[in-house]
Write an enzyme that holds these catalytic residues in place. Structure first.
Site, PDB file in Angstrom:
ATOM      1  N   ASN A 112      -1.420   5.431  -1.985  1.00  0.00           N
ATOM      2  CA  ASN A 112      -1.395   4.365  -0.988  1.00  0.00           C
ATOM      3  C   ASN A 112       0.029   3.819  -0.922  1.00  0.00           C
ATOM      4  OD1 ASN A 112      -1.702   2.031   0.502  1.00  0.00           O
ATOM      5  ND2 ASN A 112      -2.955   0.963  -1.022  1.00  0.00           N
TER       6      ASN A 112
ATOM      7  N   LYS B  14       1.173   1.637   1.026  1.00  0.00           N
ATOM      8  CA  LYS B  14       1.202   0.234   1.468  1.00  0.00           C
ATOM      9  C   LYS B  14       2.279   0.054   2.556  1.00  0.00           C
ATOM     10  CE  LYS B  14      -0.683  -1.010  -2.976  1.00  0.00           C
ATOM     11  NZ  LYS B  14      -0.828  -1.976  -4.045  1.00  0.00           N
TER      12      LYS B  14
ATOM     13  N   SER C 189      -2.023   0.369 -11.374  1.00  0.00           N
ATOM     14  CA  SER C 189      -0.947   0.747 -12.306  1.00  0.00           C
ATOM     15  C   SER C 189      -1.122   2.136 -12.929  1.00  0.00           C
ATOM     16  CB  SER C 189      -0.783  -0.320 -13.401  1.00  0.00           C
ATOM     17  OG  SER C 189      -0.366  -1.539 -12.823  1.00  0.00           O
TER      18      SER C 189
ATOM     19  N   GLU D 223      -5.888  -6.265  -1.303  1.00  0.00           N
ATOM     20  CA  GLU D 223      -4.818  -6.987  -0.604  1.00  0.00           C
ATOM     21  C   GLU D 223      -5.279  -7.414   0.787  1.00  0.00           C
ATOM     22  OE1 GLU D 223      -1.743  -4.054  -1.162  1.00  0.00           O
ATOM     23  OE2 GLU D 223      -1.628  -4.564  -3.288  1.00  0.00           O
TER      24      GLU D 223
ATOM     25  N   HIS E 116      -9.353  -2.726   0.720  1.00  0.00           N
ATOM     26  CA  HIS E 116      -8.373  -2.916  -0.358  1.00  0.00           C
ATOM     27  C   HIS E 116      -8.279  -4.415  -0.677  1.00  0.00           C
ATOM     28  CE1 HIS E 116      -4.658  -3.016  -2.618  1.00  0.00           C
ATOM     29  NE2 HIS E 116      -4.803  -1.710  -2.809  1.00  0.00           N
TER      30      HIS E 116
ATOM     31  N   GLY F 173      -0.304  -3.236  -9.308  1.00  0.00           N
ATOM     32  CA  GLY F 173       1.121  -3.560  -9.212  1.00  0.00           C
ATOM     33  C   GLY F 173       1.645  -4.400 -10.366  1.00  0.00           C
TER      34      GLY F 173
ATOM     35  N   GLU G 217     -10.669  -0.878  -8.421  1.00  0.00           N
ATOM     36  CA  GLU G 217      -9.314  -1.378  -8.649  1.00  0.00           C
ATOM     37  C   GLU G 217      -9.365  -2.831  -9.110  1.00  0.00           C
ATOM     38  OE1 GLU G 217      -6.265   1.037  -6.180  1.00  0.00           O
ATOM     39  OE2 GLU G 217      -7.034  -0.570  -4.920  1.00  0.00           O
TER      40      GLU G 217
HETATM   41  P1  PGA Z   1      -0.516   0.272  -7.984  1.00  0.00           P
HETATM   42  O1  PGA Z   1      -1.442  -0.011  -6.697  1.00  0.00           O
HETATM   43  O2  PGA Z   1      -0.755   1.701  -8.395  1.00  0.00           O
HETATM   44  O3  PGA Z   1       0.883   0.034  -7.500  1.00  0.00           O
HETATM   45  O4  PGA Z   1      -0.955  -0.690  -9.049  1.00  0.00           O
HETATM   46  C1  PGA Z   1      -2.737   0.519  -6.626  1.00  0.00           C
HETATM   47  C2  PGA Z   1      -3.390   0.135  -5.322  1.00  0.00           C
HETATM   48  O5  PGA Z   1      -3.195  -0.991  -4.854  1.00  0.00           O
HETATM   49  O6  PGA Z   1      -4.114   0.955  -4.735  1.00  0.00           O
END
Ligand code: PGA
Length: 249
Positions: A9, A11, A209, A95, A93, A169, A163
């Protein structure tokens, strides 16, 4: 046999210059036992699909609208995503659940729209740190599953990504035991609701992560069928070893 999936992803990262990463990735994996999916920003979808055609790399969008069409300025429909040649779409997601107040009902509509357009939805669920610390993780997961997973699912139309929000992140990764607990719980919930056969067929990804140094350990868990990767998917050299670890698991 469940499908193993390494999904990236990007983003809101990357302009057309980043498309060369797709080339590199496709050249590094001319054959892959697992499905490789990269979800770039929407303006790159068409070109990403052109670059990866006839390679093991599939392309996905990061979101779609739940409605088929209409006055939704700035949004893209599942049909538009499919029209680019993309085969997958991330829905729900954290976010987006957070920044756009997407509720389980919205996420479910998006997953249904994805299916209707012939896409596979990568549906994200996960608890906040507050939920985790209050020992509410499994209740939150159960609520997200029942509220956002549509009635009619198949392994081709739905993948679930667990997740934990506190791991996204942040560089913080749950213990393997914590991942196993949640993934086993998701599997049981799916089998109870959809029957053993369908429940056992749905791929479950871990996200938060994931990087080359921890992927192999995470993929040891029986109910972890792959990963949804953010930061470590932006560069082919970082994502490639994750794909290799999944193929070896
Ligand atoms: P990350 O993000 O691997 O940077 O922690 C994962 C995600 O949001 O799908």
């Amino acid at each position: 046999m469940r499908r193993k999936i390494a999904a990236g992803n990007w983003k809101m990262n990357g302009t057309s210059a980043a498309l060369s990463e797709l080339d590199t990735l496709a050249q590094s994996h001319t054959h892959s036992d697992c499905t490789i999916v990269i979800c770039p920003p929407a303006p790159l979808l068409f070109r990403a699909c052109e670059i990866t055609v006839a390679t093991p790399v599939s392309i996905g969008a990061q979101d779609c609208h739940g409605e088929v069409k209409g006055a939704f300025t700035g949004d893209i429909s599942a049909e538009m995503v499919a029209d680019t040649g993309a085969t997958h779409v991330i829905v729900g997601h954290s976010e987006r659940r957070d920044a756009y107040n997407e509720r389980n009902r919205d996420v479910r509509n998006k997953a249904e729209a994805a299916r209707a357009a012939g896409l596979c939805a990568i549906l994200c669920i996960g608890e906040s740190l507050e939920d985790r610390e209050a020992s509410n993780t499994l209740d939150i997961i159960a609520g997200q599953l029942s509220g956002s997973v549509p009635e009619d699912i198949t392994a081709d139309t739905l993948v679930i990504a667990y997740e934990p929000i506190w791991a996204i992140g942040t560089g913080k990764v749950p213990t393997l035991e914590q991942i196993v607990q949640v993934h086993d719980f998701i599997r049981t919930q799916l089998c109870t609701r959809f029957g053993a056969e369908t429940g056992a067929s749905i791929s479950l990804l871990y996200g938060g992560s994931v990087k080359a140094s921890n992927a192999a350990e995470i993929f040891k868990a029986e109910n972890v069928d792959g990963a949804l990767v953010g930061g470590a998917s932006l560069k082919a050299e970082d994502f490639s070893p994750i794909i290799t670890a999944l193929n070896a698991s």
